[in-house]
Design a protein around this motif. Structure first.
Motif, short mmCIF file in Angstrom:
data_model
loop_
_atom_site.label_atom_id
_atom_site.label_comp_id
_atom_site.label_asym_id
_atom_site.label_seq_id
_atom_site.Cartn_x
_atom_site.Cartn_y
_atom_site.Cartn_z
N LEU A 122 0.62 -1.43 0.20
CA LEU A 122 -0.27 -0.07 0.05
C LEU A 122 0.73 1.59 0.00
O LEU A 122 2.52 1.45 1.11
CB LEU A 122 -0.76 0.04 1.13
N ALA A 123 0.96 1.78 -1.48
CA ALA A 123 1.49 3.21 -1.19
C ALA A 123 0.86 4.48 -0.62
O ALA A 123 -0.33 4.60 0.14
CB ALA A 123 2.29 3.67 -2.05
N LEU A 161 -9.40 8.57 0.48
CA LEU A 161 -9.06 7.08 -0.49
C LEU A 161 -7.76 7.04 1.11
O LEU A 161 -6.56 6.63 0.21
CB LEU A 161 -8.66 7.80 -1.21
N THR A 162 -7.77 7.47 1.91
CA THR A 162 -6.54 7.71 2.87
C THR A 162 -7.43 6.94 3.96
O THR A 162 -8.11 6.99 4.74
CB THR A 162 -6.43 8.66 3.62
N LEU A 163 -6.52 5.23 4.32
CA LEU A 163 -7.16 4.57 5.05
C LEU A 163 -6.67 5.37 6.41
O LEU A 163 -6.10 6.11 6.69
CB LEU A 163 -6.29 3.21 5.40
N ASP A 217 2.12 -1.40 4.50
CA ASP A 217 1.84 0.08 4.60
C ASP A 217 3.18 0.25 4.41
O ASP A 217 4.42 0.33 5.39
CB ASP A 217 1.67 0.94 5.20
N THR A 250 4.77 3.69 3.90
CA THR A 250 5.37 3.89 3.53
C THR A 250 6.05 4.76 4.73
O THR A 250 6.31 5.89 4.60
CB THR A 250 4.02 5.30 2.36
N GLY A 287 -2.52 4.89 -2.04
CA GLY A 287 -3.71 4.56 -1.78
C GLY A 287 -4.46 4.88 -2.73
O GLY A 287 -6.11 4.04 -2.39
N GLN A 301 -3.03 4.52 7.81
CA GLN A 301 -2.67 5.35 7.45
C GLN A 301 -1.68 6.51 7.71
O GLN A 301 -1.00 7.50 7.55
CB GLN A 301 -2.64 5.02 5.95
#
Ligand SMILES: Cc1cc2nc3c(=O)[nH]c(=O)nc-3n(C[C@H](O)[C@H](O)[C@H](O)COP(=O)(O)OP(=O)(O)OC[C@H]3O[C@@H](n4cnc5c(N)ncnc54)[C@H](O)[C@@H]3O)c2cc1C
Ligand code: SF4
Ligand code: FES
Ligand code: FES
Lengths: 330, 204
Positions: A26-27, B110-112, A48, A50, A29, B115
């Motif tokens: 996952l970059a 679009l951002t989890l 992830d 990043t 996303g 994250q």
């Protein structure tokens, strides 16, 4: 969206070791999360990448005429880099003309080149037929679908989905190399060999192996101040290409010493028009010559009723790109 | 972007239901560990995953237990009751969900949420206050830069970042660098005017 495990591997090596099967990187996303919501991508684990702690993977390094860019560099960062803009504008153009400012902040160039097609039947699981989603199920686009956005070059009877990205056209034109960390260690492949045409297996889109992490792109000979990316689309901004050209030119007096042509919006993969390049090398730039070369570039086109216009649009986009480059100070 | 929003909505909602139902059925009450270890089910499906996160939102540390599938937008709106950020398309196409992450404009749909941990998140609620509007909020009011207002929080967050990035040099540049924010009411000319007014306020 289906449940999945979210993980933050500490190093690239651990990310690679964990990847494969239904464990995906996952970059930014912006492709992954979008397609997970649509139930098109179904990872069981998201790694992830990043927040890797073992080094920087976002860098833009010049060494003489060669350029190396980390795969986790954000699209916006590369688009706005002054030296890149000056020395190889086609790289910057292909990024700032893509997606939206918000998406360009999130998306990384490694994920960018691996974005998936926008074919509406691929994105919508209520269509049973899509060989890219479900190998062997058929193709809803070819079976009476709306194909205005679909490809005319590199198609097969199994799939005519367009490769939607812009940046990849500039990379292929510049003879970029992909630096990969795989389960068996690091290796490099030519960018031109990264994507696979659909043939009978449109679900296999790249030559990457399970667990392969793209760590950087390198361009051994990147100085092309006379280069640009021209993108033609339905609206002025924030839309995918209907046709585009990544063009670069080096002149020796009046004679073309080096020319690079890649075509976007019209093909199933990032598309280098090598025949057209060969026809133009060693001569001067003229509209006639460009038109003949564009003719050759699209000689193998295979069209539907909906997308036949892309042949003319693609040719004109290519010709205009080089007429404008020829007028630039070199 | 050829698919119709209706169809996308339908598909994504159905997808969510599928996951939600499967997850609820098999979620043990104790599955609230950092990253719930996922022994796969007998049928091979992954059970719902919960995770504890601390999100830095508008200067406050917020501790939450989230489903890993949650987007930042849904967490802001549903868990934190910050409903200023709007859901227009949920697919990156409209900009209504724009927030700042580490000072940069990003799409929260679009951002989890997972994250976003470890990063500074600012939403429209954290930009100004009712008594002290941010210059961009004031400029939107002064220039009538909206009709229904649905896109406005996203427009304002995007516009603030647009100026910070140095992409508000001319009308044409403002239009290009605000193109990620759609306005169904087409308040575009007034939005450009507001960005120009706020630019002098923010820089001066
Ligand atoms: C509304 C919208 C409009 C858009 N318009 C355009 C446009 O006009 N032009 C354009 O070019 N693009 C456009 N895009 C696509 C966008 O540029 C891509 O989604 C984005 O670049 C993907 O990068 P990411 O970091 O978000 O990738 P992610 O979504 O995180 O990942 C994409 C894929 O790549 C894999 N991956 C990511 N990084 C690596 C790596 N380093 N090594 C190996 N695998 C990796 C992931 O596992 C995943 O399969 C648009 C997207 C949206 C949503
Ligand atoms: S064109 Fe390709 S992606 Fe689109 S429906 Fe056909 S097989 Fe699927
Ligand atoms: S809700 Fe439309 S872009 Fe996020
Ligand atoms: S003000 Fe109504 S959508 Fe912009």
């Amino acid at each position: 969206m289906r449940p999945f495990r979210y993980e933050r591997p500490a190093t690239a090596a651990r990310a690679v070791a964990a990847a494969g099967g239904e464990a995906h990187f996952l970059a930014g996303g912006t492709t992954m999360v979008d397609l997970m919501k649509l139930d098109v991508m179904r990872p069981e684990r998201l790694l992830d990448i990043t927040q890797l702690e073992d080094g920087r993977y976002d860098f833009i390094d010049w060494d003489g005429k060669s350029l190396r860019i980390g795969a986790l560099t954000a699209m916006a960062t590369l688009a706005d880099d002054d030296e890149v803009r000056r020395r190889v504008p086609m790289l910057s153009d292909a990024l700032w003309l893509a997606a939206s400012p918000q998406i360009r902040k999130a998306a990384r160039i490694g994920g960018n080149v691996l974005q998936r097609t926008r074919c509406a039947y691929f994105r919508d699981t209520s269509y049973a037929q899509c060989n890219k989603r479900e190998p062997g199920s058929g193709c809803a686009a070819l079976d009476g679908g709306v194909t205005r956005g679909h490809a005319v070059l590199g198609t097969s009877s199994a799939c005519i989905a367009t490769y939607p990205g812009d940046f990849a056209q500039s990379l292929i034109a510049l003879d970029a190399v992909v630096e990969i960390l795989g389960k068996d260690g690091p290796r490099a492949v030519r960018f031109a060999e990264l994507h696979r045409q659909p043939h009978s297996r449109p679900d296999i889109e790249t030559t990457l192996e399970e667990g392969d992490l793209i760590v950087a792109f390198s361009i051994p000979d990147a100085d092309f101040p006379r280069s640009r990316y021209l993108k033609v689309r339905d609206r002025e901004s924030y839309a995918y290409a209907l046709a585009s050209t990544a063009g670069a030119l080096r002149m020796d007096g009046d004679v073309v010493a080096d020319i690079r042509i890649a075509l976007g919006g019209v093909a199933t993969v990032p598309w280098r028009a090598r025949e057209a390049e060969e026809m133009l090398k060693g001569s001067s730039i003229s509209e006639d010559g460009l038109e003949r070369a564009a003719e050759a570039a699209f000689a193998g086109a295979s069209t539907t009723e909906d997308n036949a216009y892309k042949v003319d649009l693609g040719k004109r986009t290519m010709v205009r790109t080089f007429l404008e480059l020829a007028r630039m100070e070199g | 972007m050829s698919e119709t929003p209706d169809r996308m909505d339908f598909v994504s909602r159905r997808g969510l239901m599928k996951g939600g139902v499967a997850g609820a059925a098999i979620l043990p009450a104790s599955a609230r560990a950092q990253t719930a270890s996922s022994s796969e089910d007998a049928d091979g499906t992954v059970p719902l995953q919960r995770m504890n996160v601390t999100l830095d939102v508008n200067g406050q540390a917020r501790q939450l237990t989230i489903d890993t599938r949650s987007t930042l937008l849904d967490v802001l709106r549903h868990d934190l009751d910050l409903t200023g950020s709007k859901k227009g398309c949920d697919h990156g196409q409209c900009g209504a969900c724009t927030v700042h992450i580490d000072g940069e404009r990003r799409l929260s749909c679009l951002t989890l949420a997972a994250q976003a941990e470890g990063h500074e998140i600012v939403t429209i609620e954290g930009l100004g206050s009712e008594n002290a509007l941010h210059p961009m909020q004031q400029a939107f009011v002064d220039n009538d830069a909206f009709q229904c207002g649905y896109c406005t929080p996203g427009q304002i967050m995007s516009a603030v970042a647009c100026i910070r990035e140095g992409h508000a040099g001319s009308d044409a540049e403002i239009r290009e660098y605000m193109s990620g924010n759609l306005c169904r009411c087409a308040a575009y000319p007034n939005i450009v005017a507001a960005v120009k007014q706020a630019k002098s306020g923010m820089e001066g």
